[in-house]
Design an enzyme around this catalytic site. Structure first.
Site, PDB file in Angstrom:
ATOM      1  N   LYS A  22      14.017 -40.988  -8.998  1.00  0.00           N
ATOM      2  CA  LYS A  22      12.747 -40.675  -8.316  1.00  0.00           C
ATOM      3  C   LYS A  22      13.026 -40.023  -6.965  1.00  0.00           C
ATOM      4  O   LYS A  22      12.446 -38.996  -6.625  1.00  0.00           O
ATOM      5  CB  LYS A  22      11.941 -41.969  -8.106  1.00  0.00           C
ATOM      6  N   ASN A  23      13.919 -40.623  -6.201  1.00  0.00           N
ATOM      7  CA  ASN A  23      14.129 -40.131  -4.839  1.00  0.00           C
ATOM      8  C   ASN A  23      14.839 -38.776  -4.796  1.00  0.00           C
ATOM      9  O   ASN A  23      14.868 -38.136  -3.755  1.00  0.00           O
ATOM     10  CB  ASN A  23      14.895 -41.167  -4.004  1.00  0.00           C
ATOM     11  N   CYS A 116       4.765 -46.935   0.253  1.00  0.00           N
ATOM     12  CA  CYS A 116       4.890 -48.393   0.259  1.00  0.00           C
ATOM     13  C   CYS A 116       4.700 -48.960   1.657  1.00  0.00           C
ATOM     14  O   CYS A 116       5.199 -48.405   2.634  1.00  0.00           O
ATOM     15  CB  CYS A 116       6.270 -48.792  -0.259  1.00  0.00           C
ATOM     16  N   ARG A 121       7.095 -46.927   9.362  1.00  0.00           N
ATOM     17  CA  ARG A 121       7.476 -45.652   8.759  1.00  0.00           C
ATOM     18  C   ARG A 121       6.966 -44.429   9.531  1.00  0.00           C
ATOM     19  O   ARG A 121       6.178 -43.627   9.019  1.00  0.00           O
ATOM     20  CB  ARG A 121       7.062 -45.591   7.284  1.00  0.00           C
ATOM     21  N   ASP A 305      16.608 -50.513  -0.849  1.00  0.00           N
ATOM     22  CA  ASP A 305      15.813 -50.544  -2.081  1.00  0.00           C
ATOM     23  C   ASP A 305      16.313 -51.594  -3.072  1.00  0.00           C
ATOM     24  O   ASP A 305      15.609 -51.927  -4.029  1.00  0.00           O
ATOM     25  CB  ASP A 305      15.838 -49.157  -2.756  1.00  0.00           C
ATOM     26  N   ARG A 397       5.258 -46.385  -9.931  1.00  0.00           N
ATOM     27  CA  ARG A 397       5.656 -45.303  -9.027  1.00  0.00           C
ATOM     28  C   ARG A 397       7.143 -44.973  -9.194  1.00  0.00           C
ATOM     29  O   ARG A 397       7.547 -43.840  -8.942  1.00  0.00           O
ATOM     30  CB  ARG A 397       5.395 -45.694  -7.560  1.00  0.00           C
TER      31      ARG A 397
HETATM   32  C1  UD1 Z   1      13.854 -42.994   1.608  1.00  0.00           C
HETATM   33  C2  UD1 Z   1      13.590 -43.479   0.201  1.00  0.00           C
HETATM   34  C3  UD1 Z   1      13.320 -44.968   0.179  1.00  0.00           C
HETATM   35  C4  UD1 Z   1      14.451 -45.713   0.856  1.00  0.00           C
HETATM   36  C5  UD1 Z   1      14.740 -45.130   2.246  1.00  0.00           C
HETATM   37  C6  UD1 Z   1      15.958 -45.739   2.907  1.00  0.00           C
HETATM   38  C7  UD1 Z   1      12.571 -41.564  -0.875  1.00  0.00           C
HETATM   39  C8  UD1 Z   1      11.364 -40.990  -1.518  1.00  0.00           C
HETATM   40  N1  UD1 Z   1      12.439 -42.775  -0.345  1.00  0.00           N
HETATM   41  O1  UD1 Z   1      12.663 -43.235   2.350  1.00  0.00           O
HETATM   42  O2  UD1 Z   1      13.223 -45.379  -1.188  1.00  0.00           O
HETATM   43  O3  UD1 Z   1      14.084 -47.070   0.998  1.00  0.00           O
HETATM   44  O4  UD1 Z   1      14.958 -43.716   2.148  1.00  0.00           O
HETATM   45  O5  UD1 Z   1      17.064 -45.580   2.107  1.00  0.00           O
HETATM   46  O6  UD1 Z   1      13.638 -40.979  -0.883  1.00  0.00           O
HETATM   47  N2  UD1 Z   1      12.402 -43.474  10.554  1.00  0.00           N
HETATM   48  C9  UD1 Z   1      11.939 -43.200  11.815  1.00  0.00           C
HETATM   49  N3  UD1 Z   1      11.418 -41.955  12.052  1.00  0.00           N
HETATM   50  C10 UD1 Z   1      11.363 -40.990  11.094  1.00  0.00           C
HETATM   51  C11 UD1 Z   1      11.854 -41.301   9.805  1.00  0.00           C
HETATM   52  C12 UD1 Z   1      12.375 -42.542   9.563  1.00  0.00           C
HETATM   53  O7  UD1 Z   1      11.957 -44.033  12.708  1.00  0.00           O
HETATM   54  O8  UD1 Z   1      10.877 -39.883  11.372  1.00  0.00           O
HETATM   55  C13 UD1 Z   1      12.939 -44.831  10.280  1.00  0.00           C
HETATM   56  C14 UD1 Z   1      12.084 -45.559   9.246  1.00  0.00           C
HETATM   57  O9  UD1 Z   1      10.976 -46.179   9.832  1.00  0.00           O
HETATM   58  C15 UD1 Z   1      13.074 -46.543   8.687  1.00  0.00           C
HETATM   59  C16 UD1 Z   1      14.378 -45.750   8.703  1.00  0.00           C
HETATM   60  O10 UD1 Z   1      14.201 -44.700   9.650  1.00  0.00           O
HETATM   61  O11 UD1 Z   1      13.185 -47.653   9.523  1.00  0.00           O
HETATM   62  C17 UD1 Z   1      14.776 -45.195   7.360  1.00  0.00           C
HETATM   63  O12 UD1 Z   1      13.793 -44.310   6.905  1.00  0.00           O
HETATM   64  P1  UD1 Z   1      14.145 -43.045   6.000  1.00  0.00           P
HETATM   65  O13 UD1 Z   1      15.617 -42.988   5.753  1.00  0.00           O
HETATM   66  O14 UD1 Z   1      13.487 -41.861   6.592  1.00  0.00           O
HETATM   67  O15 UD1 Z   1      13.423 -43.441   4.659  1.00  0.00           O
HETATM   68  P2  UD1 Z   1      12.472 -42.551   3.772  1.00  0.00           P
HETATM   69  O16 UD1 Z   1      12.980 -41.154   3.709  1.00  0.00           O
HETATM   70  O17 UD1 Z   1      11.063 -42.780   4.154  1.00  0.00           O
END
Ligand code: UD1
Length: 419
Positions: A22-23, A116, A121, A305, A397
């Site tokens: 999915k990711n 989620c 986030r 995850d 999902r």
């Molecule tokens: C992706 C994955 C999700 C997984 C996560 C961490 C997808 C669709 N989803 O989510 O399944 O759990 O990686 O491996 O690929 N953060 C910030 N600012 C930002 C972006 C992120 O502070 O602009 C923080 C988030 O709040 C969180 C951390 O960074 O604490 C990790 O987030 P991120 O790696 O961005 O996860 P996702 O891409 O949302």
């Protein structure tokens, strides 16, 4: 609305195959907007998040055709640069369309994404990175309007290796002028898969999967064909299904390297694992052992995850395990539901202490999020008696008909409509 009814304590056995990631597929689908031609993507799982991505692509004017596990996207003509709020809110990954739209249309109008409820986030890293590449972004309430005359390569240092921000930068930078360097990039396998798709379309991305990624902008991308990598989180879910039910399973279509962060945990629980090509045989003991300590970390650390997924198994292990969740601040919401099965888990801030119990008992529970939901299914598989699991739209999902896959190896799960 639908729910699962699960008759627990069935011995599992046989072979189970892992579907596409999915990711990986979500950012790949978003990036097809960059290609003025056809993209062919194979091994695409049938998930509601994939449906949401297709809806967005079609809304923007792309032609999308689905045949089995293949998707054909023709983004030759894009007619819109706005994503409606209801589409943005369907999943967190909708934010990846921002970089793609900016690159393609030089303008994008979106609102904050959904997804989620596992933490605040924020998207600050996405926005500051796009600004570095030349985008002017205006935030007003829940809406974002983004414009650029052109995108230009830059050196971007991420304060945290965000998966989504790394993907957004890569997608925005492949057609930008000049070179982009991402320092402290996320190293998850899904980043490498996105880069591998874009490189096959003519992009010049170097170092994907490492901490520093370099992207040399090119003038255009061309049609290409790509097969999505297997879903490592689904594979880990099946590993946990074997572990919690003391069963032996052959999990097919895996990438061993992608499972190296989780295999030591199953090994410490007492599971034996044998690799043969792309298959993993896992054999679980009668009673699992506790794991000393687990801390979720960016790849190649233990994945956030998989935190809830292994927690279910550890709830039935002998001894006490401590799990520290370092990625998302609200990722223990499933714990109160797991406790209804008789699990003994206490949470204090980012730490959960799991005191293994000998038996879990059927319960009436509700999914709180995607992976938390699959953790409840795992607990129900091992529980004495019947369980009802509501709000399974969370599970849909990220798992393609999870009940069919698990029933094929001996589980007893039925999907029912909730009236
Ligand atoms: C992706 C994955 C999700 C997984 C996560 C961490 C997808 C669709 N989803 O989510 O399944 O759990 O990686 O491996 O690929 N953060 C910030 N600012 C930002 C972006 C992120 O502070 O602009 C923080 C988030 O709040 C969180 C951390 O960074 O604490 C990790 O987030 P991120 O790696 O961005 O996860 P996702 O891409 O949302």
């Amino acid at each position: 609305m639908e729910k699962f009814i699960i008759n627990g304590k069935r011995q599992l056995g046989g072979e189970i195959s892992v579907h596409g990631s999915k990711n990986s597929v979500l950012p790949i689908l978003a990036s097809t907007l960059l290609i003025k031609g056809k993209s062919i993507i194979h091994n695409v799982p049938n998930l509601t998040d994939v449906d949401s991505s297709i809806k967005i692509l079609e809304y923007l004017g792309a032609e999308v055709c689905r045949s089995g596990s293949s998707i054909y996207v023709d983004a030759s003509d894009i007619s819109d640069n706005t994503i409606p709020e209801e589409m943005m809110r369907e999943m967190r990954s909708s934010i990846i369309f921002l970089g793609a739209l900016l690159s393609r249309c030089k303008e994008a109008y979106i609102c904050y994404p959904g997804g989620c409820e596992i933490g605040v986030r924020p998207i600050d890293l996405h926005l500051s990175s796009l600004r570095k590449l030349g985008a002017a972004i205006n935030e007003s309430g829940n809406c974002l309007s983004c414009k650029c005359t052109s995108l230009t390569g830059a050196k971007i240092i991420l304060s945290f290796p965000s998966v989504g921000a790394t993907e957004n930068i890569i997608i925005s930078a492949v057609l930008a002028k000049g070179k982009t360097t991402i320092i402290n990039a996320a190293r998850e396998p899904e980043i490498s898969d996105l880069a591998s798709f874009l490189n096959s379309c003519g992009a010049r991305i170097f170092g994907a999967g490492e901490g520093t990624v370099e992207i040399e902008g090119v003038d255009a991308l061309y049609s290409a064909c790509h097969t999505v990598i297997p879903d490592r989180i689904v594979a880990a879910t099946y590993m946990s299904a074997a572990a919690i039910t003391s069963s032996e399973l052959i999990i097919k279509n895996i990438r061993t390297l992608h499972l190296t962060p989780v295999m030591p945990v199953f090994s410490e629980m007492g599971c034996k694992m044998y690799i043969s090509g792309n298959d993993l045989k896992i054999s679980a003991p009668k009673r699992l052992k506790r794991v000393k300590n687990i801390k979720t970390m960016p790849y190649p650390g233990f994945p956030t995850d998989c935190q809830s997924i292994v927690m279910s198994a550890l709830a039935k292990a002998k001894g006490t395990t401590v799990i520290n969740e370092s990625i998302f601040e609200s990722r223990f919401k499933h714990v109160s539901e797991l406790s209804r099965f008789g699990a003994d888990i206490t949470v204090n801030g980012d730490t959960a202490v799991i005191s293994g119990v000998a038996e879990l008992y059927g319960a009436n529970v509700f999914c709180t999020d995607l992976r938390g939901g699959s953790a409840l299914v795992l607990a129900a598989l091992a529980a004495e008696g019947v369980s009802s699991i509501g709000d399974i739209y969370h599970i849909d999902r990220g798992y393609e008909k999870l009940e069919n896959s698990l029933n094929q190896i001996g589980a007893d799960i039925t999907r029912q409509n909730v009236t």
